[in-house]
Scaffold this active site. Structure first.
Site, mmCIF file in Angstrom:
data_model
loop_
_atom_site.group_PDB
_atom_site.id
_atom_site.type_symbol
_atom_site.label_atom_id
_atom_site.label_comp_id
_atom_site.label_asym_id
_atom_site.label_seq_id
_atom_site.Cartn_x
_atom_site.Cartn_y
_atom_site.Cartn_z
ATOM 1 N N ASP A 224 84.674 -37.076 -43.239
ATOM 2 C CA ASP A 224 85.708 -37.207 -42.199
ATOM 3 C C ASP A 224 85.334 -38.268 -41.163
ATOM 4 O O ASP A 224 86.188 -38.736 -40.409
ATOM 5 C CB ASP A 224 85.983 -35.856 -41.518
ATOM 6 N N GLU A 225 84.044 -38.638 -41.142
ATOM 7 C CA GLU A 225 83.601 -39.621 -40.140
ATOM 8 C C GLU A 225 84.239 -40.996 -40.334
ATOM 9 O O GLU A 225 84.254 -41.804 -39.406
ATOM 10 C CB GLU A 225 82.076 -39.765 -40.167
ATOM 11 N N TYR B 196 76.475 -45.233 -40.096
ATOM 12 C CA TYR B 196 76.632 -44.306 -41.224
ATOM 13 C C TYR B 196 78.091 -44.251 -41.666
ATOM 14 O O TYR B 196 78.410 -44.450 -42.845
ATOM 15 C CB TYR B 196 76.154 -42.894 -40.846
#
Ligand code: NAD
Length: 337
Positions: free
Chosen positions: A128-129, A152
């Site tokens: 979801d990031e 990331y």
């Protein structure tokens, strides 16, 4: 055997190891090859109980090693489920290089090998990031814009774009899954919930980034694995599936719950300087996934946290050596997943 052969990458890590156990236990016609480099994040001890399992094989190797990957993939697999990644946001902020290497180049190598070998399913495990911070009252769905905030997340978004491009350009039969924060057994002790649990057990302070009001959604890893198994068996190529636990809460409230379960008072919570680029809120719309897969999470957050606390209590043999053997420079200021 002549059953269906699945290549799992990163299967010595947290979610991958849970997924392999899930497949072996629930799907007796599947056999699994686990390709994992055993970085600091992957422990042999996490999968040592699978040694000698008739439908399991471990291969130590690097997903960025093009020749190795091609040789292994050309053995012939019905599907590849790609978990292998550098996964800790704090480490990506301190040093993004391995994230670019493993998450982007590694995915590229696997996609190329899978395409050449005509693998019938490729599942890209994403996060979801990649959507970045989501304003209050909104949620991100499969088609939402990618807007990652940290190295990331950017490396995961980049890998997703390579996979999506292969789908469009070559008709590559890939699926992308994006899940919210996982918790449960075998999660590396540097991650948020294990930090909370192990600190609470040790009587130490619980570091929390900033005001602790960042909102995250939590899903038990077993529920995530069930969704992934359903996607492996009946997901539609080319699709993006969002996977959520629908357990949204603020980090500070999560820390309080864990303290209650693991023993300790709220005064143990220590606010530390916020993480740069820290997203305030993630929220996934998983309605299509639930409808199409006839799936929903089955572990309520309180029961799942209780089980997880009990697991860390009973499995010190697994996590204590990890916290002692290598430096976890981030543990001192961990406060959000
Ligand atoms: P993890 O760090 O526990 O495991 C990663 C595994 O990948 C380790 O076993 C490591 O040895 C292996 N690995 C790393 N680099 C490698 C390389 N170059 N070649 C081969 N193997 C390598 O991570 P996790 O929490 O289990 O996450 C797995 C996947 O799920 C990741 O792709 C992550 O982005 C995604 N994800 C995780 C979460 C979460 O909450 N943990 C949520 C959404 C998505």
């Amino acid at each position: 055997g002549d059953g269906v052969k699945v290549l799992v990458t990163g299967g010595a890590g947290f979610i991958g190891s849970n997924f392999i156990r899930h497949l072996l236990a629930r799907h007796p016609s599947l056999s699994v090859v686990n390709l994992d480099l055993l970085t600091y994040a992957g422990q042999e001890s996490t999968v040592s109980d699978l040694d000698g399992h008739p439908r399991y094989r471990f291969v130590q190797g690097d997903v960025t090693d093009k020749r190795e990957v091609e040789r292994l993939v050309s053995e012939g697999f019905s599907a590849i489920v790609h978990f292998a990644a550098e996964s800790h946001v704090d480490r990506s902020i301190a040093g993004p290089d391995p994230f670019i290497q493993t998450n982007i180049i590694g995915t590229h190598c696997l996609v190329e090998a899978a395409r050449r070998a005509r693998v019938q399913r490729f599942i890209q495990i994403s996060s979801d990031e990649v959507y970045g911070s989501i304003p209050e009252g909104e949620s991100a769905g499969p088609g939402s814009r990618l807007d990652p905030s940290n190295p990331y997340a950017a490396s995961k978004a980049a890998a997703d774009l390579l996979v999506a491009a292969a789908v469009r350009t070559y008709g590559f039969p890939a699926i992308i899954t994006r899940c919210t924060n996982n918790y449960g057994p075998w999660q590396h002790p540097e991650k948020f919930i294990p930090v909370l649990i192990t600190r609470a057990m040790a009587g130490g302070s619980l570091p929390l980034y900033g005001d602790g009001r960042q909102v995250r959604d939590w899903i038990h890893v077993e529920d995530h694995c069930r969704a992934l198994a359903a996607i492996l068996l009946s997901g539609i190529p080319g699709r993006v599936y969002t996977i959520a636990g629908r357990n949204s809460l603020r980090n500070i409230d999560l820390a309080r719950r864990v303290l209650k379960l693991a023993g300790g008072t709220n005064s143990r919570i220590a606010h530390v300087e916020d993480r740069p680029g820290h997203d305030r809120r993630y929220d996934l719309d998983d309605a299509a996934t639930r409808r199409e897969l006839d799936w929903r999470p089955s572990v309520p957050l309180d029961a799942g946290l209780e089980q997880t606390v009990a697991w860390y209590r009973e499995n010190r043999w697994w996590w204590e050596p990890i916290t002692k053997s290598e430096s976890i420079p981030f543990q001192a200021r961990v406060g959000s997943p």
